[in-house]
Design a protein around this motif. Sequence first.
Motif, short mmCIF file in Angstrom:
data_model
loop_
_atom_site.label_atom_id
_atom_site.label_comp_id
_atom_site.label_asym_id
_atom_site.label_seq_id
_atom_site.Cartn_x
_atom_site.Cartn_y
_atom_site.Cartn_z
N VAL A 1 2.38 5.03 1.14
CA VAL A 1 2.76 5.58 2.45
C VAL A 1 1.58 6.32 3.08
N LYS B 1 -1.55 5.57 2.82
CA LYS B 1 -2.44 4.58 3.42
C LYS B 1 -1.84 3.96 4.69
N LYS B 2 -0.52 3.77 4.68
CA LYS B 2 0.14 3.24 5.88
C LYS B 2 -0.07 4.19 7.06
N ARG B 3 0.11 5.48 6.76
CA ARG B 3 -0.03 6.51 7.81
C ARG B 3 -1.45 6.48 8.41
N ILE C 1 0.86 -1.20 0.00
CA ILE C 1 0.00 0.00 0.00
C ILE C 1 0.89 1.24 0.00
#
Lengths: 61, 61, 61, 61, 61, 61
Positions: free
Chosen positions: D13, D15-17, D11
Amino acid sequence: MPTIIVEGPEISVDKKRELARKLTDIAVEIYGIKHIVVLIKENDPANVAVDGELIADKKKM
Amino acid sequence: MPTIIVEGPEISVDKKRELARKLTDIAVEIYGIKHIVVLIKENDPANVAVDGELIADKKKM
Amino acid sequence: MPTIIVEGPEISVDKKRELARKLTDIAVEIYGIKHIVVLIKENDPANVAVDGELIADKKKM
Amino acid sequence: MPTIIVEGPEISVDKKRELARKLTDIAVEIYGIKHIVVLIKENDPANVAVDGELIADKKKM
Amino acid sequence: MPTIIVEGPEISVDKKRELARKLTDIAVEIYGIKHIVVLIKENDPANVAVDGELIADKKKM
Amino acid sequence: MPTIIVEGPEISVDKKRELARKLTDIAVEIYGIKHIVVLIKENDPANVAVDGELIADKKKM
Protein backbone atom coordinates in the motif's frame (compact mmCIF):
# COMPACT_ATOMS: atom_id res chain seq x y z
CA MET A 1 -14.65 7.62 -9.34
CA PRO A 2 -16.18 4.92 -11.57
CA THR A 3 -15.03 4.93 -15.18
CA ILE A 4 -17.04 3.41 -18.03
CA ILE A 5 -15.20 2.50 -21.23
CA VAL A 6 -17.39 1.73 -24.24
CA GLU A 7 -15.84 -0.07 -27.20
CA GLY A 8 -18.19 0.24 -30.19
CA PRO A 9 -18.49 1.40 -33.79
CA GLU A 10 -18.50 5.07 -34.87
CA ILE A 11 -21.56 7.06 -33.79
CA SER A 12 -22.74 10.66 -34.14
CA VAL A 13 -22.02 13.32 -31.53
CA ASP A 14 -25.72 13.38 -30.65
CA LYS A 15 -25.61 9.67 -29.88
CA LYS A 16 -22.40 10.10 -27.87
CA ARG A 17 -24.07 12.83 -25.80
CA GLU A 18 -27.09 10.62 -25.13
CA LEU A 19 -24.95 7.54 -24.43
CA ALA A 20 -22.73 9.39 -21.96
CA ARG A 21 -25.64 10.94 -20.10
CA LYS A 22 -27.63 7.72 -19.80
CA LEU A 23 -24.68 5.52 -18.80
CA THR A 24 -23.71 8.11 -16.19
CA ASP A 25 -27.22 8.23 -14.74
CA ILE A 26 -27.19 4.46 -14.25
CA ALA A 27 -23.72 4.41 -12.72
CA VAL A 28 -24.67 7.19 -10.29
CA GLU A 29 -27.76 5.22 -9.30
CA ILE A 30 -25.97 1.86 -8.84
CA TYR A 31 -22.75 3.06 -7.21
CA GLY A 32 -24.15 6.01 -5.28
CA ILE A 33 -21.16 8.05 -6.48
CA LYS A 34 -21.86 11.15 -8.51
CA HIS A 35 -18.55 11.65 -10.32
CA ILE A 36 -18.43 9.32 -13.33
CA VAL A 37 -16.08 9.33 -16.33
CA VAL A 38 -17.22 7.86 -19.67
CA LEU A 39 -14.72 7.09 -22.46
CA ILE A 40 -16.27 6.30 -25.85
CA LYS A 41 -13.93 4.35 -28.13
CA GLU A 42 -14.86 4.18 -31.83
CA ASN A 43 -13.51 1.17 -33.70
CA ASP A 44 -13.18 0.73 -37.46
CA PRO A 45 -15.07 -2.36 -38.75
CA ALA A 46 -11.69 -3.68 -39.97
CA ASN A 47 -10.39 -3.64 -36.38
CA VAL A 48 -13.10 -5.73 -34.73
CA ALA A 49 -13.78 -9.41 -35.22
CA VAL A 50 -16.60 -11.56 -33.87
CA ASP A 51 -16.19 -15.33 -34.04
CA GLY A 52 -12.95 -14.90 -36.00
CA GLU A 53 -14.33 -12.75 -38.81
CA LEU A 54 -13.76 -9.00 -39.18
CA ILE A 55 -16.93 -6.89 -39.01
CA ALA A 56 -15.71 -5.24 -42.24
CA ASP A 57 -15.89 -8.61 -43.98
CA LYS A 58 -19.27 -9.54 -42.56
CA LYS A 59 -20.72 -6.32 -43.95
CA LYS A 60 -19.59 -7.16 -47.46
CA MET A 61 -21.81 -10.19 -47.54
CA MET B 1 6.87 -5.86 -17.58
CA PRO B 2 4.63 -3.13 -16.18
CA THR B 3 2.45 -1.34 -18.73
CA ILE B 4 1.06 2.15 -18.21
CA ILE B 5 -1.95 3.21 -20.27
CA VAL B 6 -2.76 6.93 -20.24
CA GLU B 7 -6.19 8.06 -21.43
CA GLY B 8 -6.11 11.81 -22.02
CA PRO B 9 -6.69 14.57 -24.58
CA GLU B 10 -4.43 15.21 -27.60
CA ILE B 11 -0.95 16.49 -26.75
CA SER B 12 2.18 17.44 -28.73
CA VAL B 13 4.96 14.96 -29.49
CA ASP B 14 7.23 16.88 -27.12
CA LYS B 15 4.76 16.40 -24.30
CA LYS B 16 4.38 12.69 -25.18
CA ARG B 17 8.15 12.28 -25.01
CA GLU B 18 8.32 13.97 -21.61
CA LEU B 19 5.25 12.08 -20.30
CA ALA B 20 6.64 8.70 -21.36
CA ARG B 21 10.07 9.34 -19.89
CA LYS B 22 8.77 10.63 -16.55
CA LEU B 23 6.11 7.94 -16.08
CA THR B 24 8.71 5.29 -16.90
CA ASP B 25 11.20 6.69 -14.37
CA ILE B 26 8.57 6.47 -11.63
CA ALA B 27 7.49 2.95 -12.56
CA VAL B 28 11.12 1.76 -12.62
CA GLU B 29 11.64 3.28 -9.17
CA ILE B 30 8.45 1.84 -7.60
CA TYR B 31 8.46 -1.61 -9.20
CA GLY B 32 12.21 -2.14 -9.40
CA ILE B 33 11.70 -3.44 -12.94
CA LYS B 34 13.46 -1.60 -15.73
CA HIS B 35 11.37 -2.64 -18.75
CA ILE B 36 8.25 -0.48 -18.89
CA VAL B 37 5.75 0.05 -21.73
CA VAL B 38 3.73 3.28 -21.96
CA LEU B 39 0.68 3.59 -24.23
CA ILE B 40 -0.62 7.13 -24.73
CA LYS B 41 -4.25 7.23 -25.85
CA GLU B 42 -5.56 10.52 -27.25
CA ASN B 43 -9.31 11.05 -26.97
CA ASP B 44 -11.46 13.54 -28.86
CA PRO B 45 -13.39 15.89 -26.51
CA ALA B 46 -16.59 14.47 -28.03
CA ASN B 47 -15.62 10.99 -26.81
CA VAL B 48 -15.10 11.76 -23.12
CA ALA B 49 -17.72 12.73 -20.58
CA VAL B 50 -17.32 13.80 -16.98
CA ASP B 51 -20.41 13.79 -14.76
CA GLY B 52 -22.57 12.93 -17.78
CA GLU B 53 -21.54 15.82 -20.02
CA LEU B 54 -19.19 15.55 -23.02
CA ILE B 55 -15.96 17.55 -22.66
CA ALA B 56 -16.77 18.96 -26.13
CA ASP B 57 -19.96 20.46 -24.73
CA LYS B 58 -18.34 21.82 -21.58
CA LYS B 59 -15.85 23.72 -23.72
CA LYS B 60 -18.59 25.51 -25.61
CA MET B 61 -19.77 27.17 -22.45
CA MET C 1 -20.37 -6.32 -30.71
CA PRO C 2 -20.08 -3.36 -28.36
CA THR C 3 -18.27 -4.05 -25.09
CA ILE C 4 -18.75 -1.96 -21.94
CA ILE C 5 -16.04 -2.11 -19.28
CA VAL C 6 -16.95 -0.62 -15.91
CA GLU C 7 -14.16 0.19 -13.45
CA GLY C 8 -15.69 0.78 -10.02
CA PRO C 9 -15.67 -0.33 -6.38
CA GLU C 10 -17.03 -3.68 -5.14
CA ILE C 11 -20.81 -4.08 -5.42
CA SER C 12 -23.32 -6.84 -4.62
CA VAL C 13 -24.41 -9.42 -7.18
CA ASP C 14 -27.88 -7.84 -7.24
CA LYS C 15 -26.35 -4.49 -8.19
CA LYS C 16 -24.16 -6.16 -10.85
CA ARG C 17 -27.26 -7.79 -12.34
CA GLU C 18 -29.10 -4.46 -12.45
CA LEU C 19 -26.04 -2.58 -13.77
CA ALA C 20 -25.44 -5.09 -16.57
CA ARG C 21 -29.08 -5.13 -17.65
CA LYS C 22 -29.48 -1.35 -17.68
CA LEU C 23 -26.16 -0.59 -19.41
CA THR C 24 -27.01 -3.22 -22.03
CA ASP C 25 -30.45 -1.73 -22.67
CA ILE C 26 -28.91 1.68 -23.34
CA ALA C 27 -26.19 0.30 -25.60
CA VAL C 28 -28.75 -1.67 -27.62
CA GLU C 29 -30.83 1.50 -28.01
CA ILE C 30 -27.91 3.77 -29.02
CA TYR C 31 -25.98 1.37 -31.26
CA GLY C 32 -28.92 -0.58 -32.68
CA ILE C 33 -26.89 -3.75 -32.06
CA LYS C 34 -28.40 -6.34 -29.76
CA HIS C 35 -25.32 -8.30 -28.71
CA ILE C 36 -23.55 -6.43 -25.92
CA VAL C 37 -20.84 -7.62 -23.51
CA VAL C 38 -20.46 -5.97 -20.08
CA LEU C 39 -17.33 -6.51 -17.96
CA ILE C 40 -17.59 -5.29 -14.36
CA LYS C 41 -14.20 -4.67 -12.74
CA GLU C 42 -14.11 -4.30 -8.95
CA ASN C 43 -11.23 -2.28 -7.57
CA ASP C 44 -9.93 -2.22 -4.00
CA PRO C 45 -9.94 1.33 -2.50
CA ALA C 46 -6.15 0.98 -2.13
CA ASN C 47 -5.83 0.55 -5.90
CA VAL C 48 -7.66 3.69 -7.03
CA ALA C 49 -6.55 7.29 -6.60
CA VAL C 50 -8.38 10.51 -7.39
CA ASP C 51 -6.35 13.72 -7.52
CA GLY C 52 -3.28 11.83 -6.31
CA GLU C 53 -4.79 10.34 -3.14
CA LEU C 54 -5.82 6.70 -2.70
CA ILE C 55 -9.55 6.20 -2.06
CA ALA C 56 -8.48 4.02 0.90
CA ASP C 57 -6.79 7.04 2.46
CA LYS C 58 -9.66 9.44 1.76
CA LYS C 59 -12.01 7.11 3.63
CA LYS C 60 -9.88 7.21 6.74
CA MET C 61 -10.45 10.89 7.14
CA MET D 1 -10.14 13.96 -16.83
CA PRO D 2 -7.04 11.95 -17.67
CA THR D 3 -7.01 8.38 -16.40
CA ILE D 4 -3.83 6.36 -15.85
CA ILE D 5 -4.10 2.58 -15.73
CA VAL D 6 -1.04 0.74 -14.43
CA GLU D 7 -0.74 -3.00 -15.09
CA GLY D 8 1.98 -4.43 -12.86
CA PRO D 9 2.75 -7.01 -10.16
CA GLU D 10 1.49 -6.82 -6.56
CA ILE D 11 2.95 -3.99 -4.49
CA SER D 12 2.49 -2.71 -0.91
CA VAL D 13 0.00 0.00 0.00
CA ASP D 14 2.89 2.38 0.69
CA LYS D 15 4.16 1.88 -2.84
CA LYS D 16 0.66 2.33 -4.27
CA ARG D 17 0.33 5.61 -2.39
CA GLU D 18 3.68 6.84 -3.72
CA LEU D 19 2.97 5.59 -7.26
CA ALA D 20 -0.43 7.29 -7.40
CA ARG D 21 0.87 10.59 -6.07
CA LYS D 22 3.87 10.74 -8.41
CA LEU D 23 2.01 9.65 -11.56
CA THR D 24 -0.67 12.23 -10.78
CA ASP D 25 1.87 15.03 -10.33
CA ILE D 26 3.34 14.29 -13.76
CA ALA D 27 -0.05 14.08 -15.46
CA VAL D 28 -1.12 17.39 -13.90
CA GLU D 29 2.10 19.00 -15.14
CA ILE D 30 1.89 17.60 -18.71
CA TYR D 31 -1.86 17.95 -19.31
CA GLY D 32 -2.47 21.09 -17.27
CA ILE D 33 -5.58 19.37 -15.86
CA LYS D 34 -5.72 18.86 -12.12
CA HIS D 35 -8.27 16.05 -11.85
CA ILE D 36 -6.53 12.73 -12.52
CA VAL D 37 -7.69 9.18 -11.85
CA VAL D 38 -5.14 6.38 -11.29
CA LEU D 39 -6.15 2.70 -11.42
CA ILE D 40 -3.52 0.25 -10.15
CA LYS D 41 -4.03 -3.28 -11.45
CA GLU D 42 -2.12 -6.07 -9.72
CA ASN D 43 -1.44 -9.16 -11.81
CA ASP D 44 -0.46 -12.63 -10.60
CA PRO D 45 2.86 -13.83 -12.14
CA ALA D 46 0.88 -16.71 -13.68
CA ASN D 47 -1.26 -14.22 -15.60
CA VAL D 48 1.48 -12.26 -17.34
CA ALA D 49 3.80 -13.48 -20.07
CA VAL D 50 6.76 -11.76 -21.70
CA ASP D 51 8.09 -13.20 -24.95
CA GLY D 52 5.69 -16.15 -24.64
CA GLU D 53 6.73 -17.30 -21.17
CA LEU D 54 4.73 -16.74 -17.97
CA ILE D 55 6.48 -14.60 -15.36
CA ALA D 56 5.66 -17.39 -12.86
CA ASP D 57 7.76 -19.81 -14.92
CA LYS D 58 10.65 -17.39 -15.40
CA LYS D 59 10.91 -17.00 -11.63
CA LYS D 60 11.33 -20.74 -11.13
CA MET D 61 14.54 -20.73 -13.06
CA MET E 1 -17.55 -14.41 -24.16
CA PRO E 2 -13.78 -13.97 -24.08
CA THR E 3 -12.49 -10.70 -25.51
CA ILE E 4 -8.96 -10.24 -26.85
CA ILE E 5 -7.59 -6.71 -27.10
CA VAL E 6 -4.40 -6.31 -29.13
CA GLU E 7 -2.37 -3.11 -28.75
CA GLY E 8 0.12 -2.89 -31.60
CA PRO E 9 1.33 -0.76 -34.52
CA GLU E 10 -0.66 -0.20 -37.74
CA ILE E 11 -1.07 -3.28 -39.93
CA SER E 12 -2.81 -4.05 -43.24
CA VAL E 13 -6.36 -5.36 -43.43
CA ASP E 14 -5.02 -8.71 -44.64
CA LYS E 15 -2.90 -8.99 -41.52
CA LYS E 16 -5.84 -7.96 -39.32
CA ARG E 17 -7.97 -10.67 -40.90
CA GLU E 18 -5.29 -13.30 -40.29
CA LEU E 19 -4.58 -12.05 -36.75
CA ALA E 20 -8.25 -12.11 -35.77
CA ARG E 21 -8.83 -15.59 -37.19
CA LYS E 22 -5.76 -17.12 -35.57
CA LEU E 23 -6.22 -15.50 -32.15
CA THR E 24 -9.85 -16.61 -32.18
CA ASP E 25 -8.94 -20.21 -33.03
CA ILE E 26 -6.57 -20.36 -30.06
CA ALA E 27 -9.07 -18.79 -27.66
CA VAL E 28 -11.79 -21.23 -28.77
CA GLU E 29 -9.39 -24.13 -28.18
CA ILE E 30 -8.18 -22.97 -24.75
CA TYR E 31 -11.47 -21.70 -23.31
CA GLY E 32 -13.83 -24.14 -25.01
CA ILE E 33 -16.11 -21.19 -25.78
CA LYS E 34 -16.85 -20.47 -29.42
CA HIS E 35 -17.92 -16.83 -29.27
CA ILE E 36 -14.81 -14.64 -29.17
CA VAL E 37 -14.43 -10.89 -29.75
CA VAL E 38 -11.12 -9.45 -31.00
CA LEU E 39 -10.38 -5.71 -30.84
CA ILE E 40 -7.31 -4.58 -32.78
CA LYS E 41 -5.92 -1.25 -31.57
CA GLU E 42 -3.44 0.54 -33.84
CA ASN E 43 -1.05 2.91 -32.11
CA ASP E 44 1.04 5.66 -33.67
CA PRO E 45 4.80 5.25 -32.96
CA ALA E 46 4.65 8.62 -31.17
CA ASN E 47 2.12 7.20 -28.70
CA VAL E 48 4.06 4.15 -27.51
CA ALA E 49 7.22 4.11 -25.43
CA VAL E 50 9.43 1.19 -24.42
CA ASP E 51 11.93 1.76 -21.62
CA GLY E 52 11.03 5.45 -21.55
CA GLU E 53 11.68 6.23 -25.22
CA LEU E 54 8.98 6.76 -27.87
CA ILE E 55 9.01 4.20 -30.68
CA ALA E 56 8.92 7.19 -33.05
CA ASP E 57 12.27 8.36 -31.65
CA LYS E 58 13.87 4.92 -31.71
CA LYS E 59 13.09 4.63 -35.43
CA LYS E 60 14.95 7.81 -36.21
CA MET E 61 18.18 6.31 -35.06
CA MET F 1 6.07 -3.90 -28.15
CA PRO F 2 2.62 -5.37 -28.88
CA THR F 3 0.50 -6.18 -25.83
CA ILE F 4 -2.34 -8.69 -25.84
CA ILE F 5 -4.97 -8.45 -23.11
CA VAL F 6 -7.29 -11.43 -22.77
CA GLU F 7 -10.51 -11.03 -20.79
CA GLY F 8 -11.94 -14.48 -20.05
CA PRO F 9 -13.06 -16.83 -17.28
CA GLU F 10 -10.70 -18.55 -14.82
CA ILE F 11 -8.40 -21.16 -16.35
CA SER F 12 -5.63 -23.46 -15.06
CA VAL F 13 -1.97 -22.46 -15.07
CA ASP F 14 -1.33 -25.07 -17.77
CA LYS F 15 -3.91 -23.42 -20.00
CA LYS F 16 -2.46 -19.96 -19.25
CA ARG F 17 0.99 -21.22 -20.25
CA GLU F 18 -0.36 -22.64 -23.53
CA LEU F 19 -2.50 -19.56 -24.23
CA ALA F 20 0.39 -17.15 -23.68
CA ARG F 21 2.80 -19.14 -25.85
CA LYS F 22 0.37 -19.55 -28.75
CA LEU F 23 -0.90 -15.96 -28.74
CA THR F 24 2.70 -14.75 -28.65
CA ASP F 25 3.71 -16.94 -31.59
CA ILE F 26 0.90 -15.48 -33.71
CA ALA F 27 1.69 -11.89 -32.73
CA VAL F 28 5.38 -12.39 -33.54
CA GLU F 29 4.41 -13.80 -36.94
CA ILE F 30 1.91 -11.04 -37.83
CA TYR F 31 3.77 -8.03 -36.45
CA GLY F 32 7.31 -9.18 -37.12
CA ILE F 33 8.21 -7.97 -33.60
CA LYS F 34 9.58 -10.54 -31.18
CA HIS F 35 8.87 -8.86 -27.84
CA ILE F 36 5.23 -9.45 -26.90
CA VAL F 37 3.45 -9.00 -23.56
CA VAL F 38 0.33 -11.06 -22.73
CA LEU F 39 -1.95 -10.12 -19.82
CA ILE F 40 -4.52 -12.76 -18.87
CA LYS F 41 -7.48 -11.34 -16.95
CA GLU F 42 -9.74 -13.81 -15.14
CA ASN F 43 -13.31 -12.66 -14.56
CA ASP F 44 -15.86 -14.06 -12.11
CA PRO F 45 -19.08 -15.21 -13.85
CA ALA F 46 -20.93 -12.62 -11.74
CA ASN F 47 -18.84 -9.85 -13.32
CA VAL F 48 -19.53 -10.58 -16.99
CA ALA F 49 -22.81 -10.18 -18.84
CA VAL F 50 -23.72 -11.14 -22.39
CA ASP F 51 -26.91 -9.68 -23.85
CA GLY F 52 -27.74 -8.11 -20.50
CA GLU F 53 -27.60 -11.29 -18.40
CA LEU F 54 -24.78 -12.21 -16.01
CA ILE F 55 -22.89 -15.40 -16.96
CA ALA F 56 -23.44 -16.49 -13.32
CA ASP F 57 -27.20 -16.39 -13.90
CA LYS F 58 -27.06 -18.15 -17.27
CA LYS F 59 -25.23 -21.06 -15.64
CA LYS F 60 -27.98 -21.57 -13.11
CA MET F 61 -30.47 -22.38 -15.80
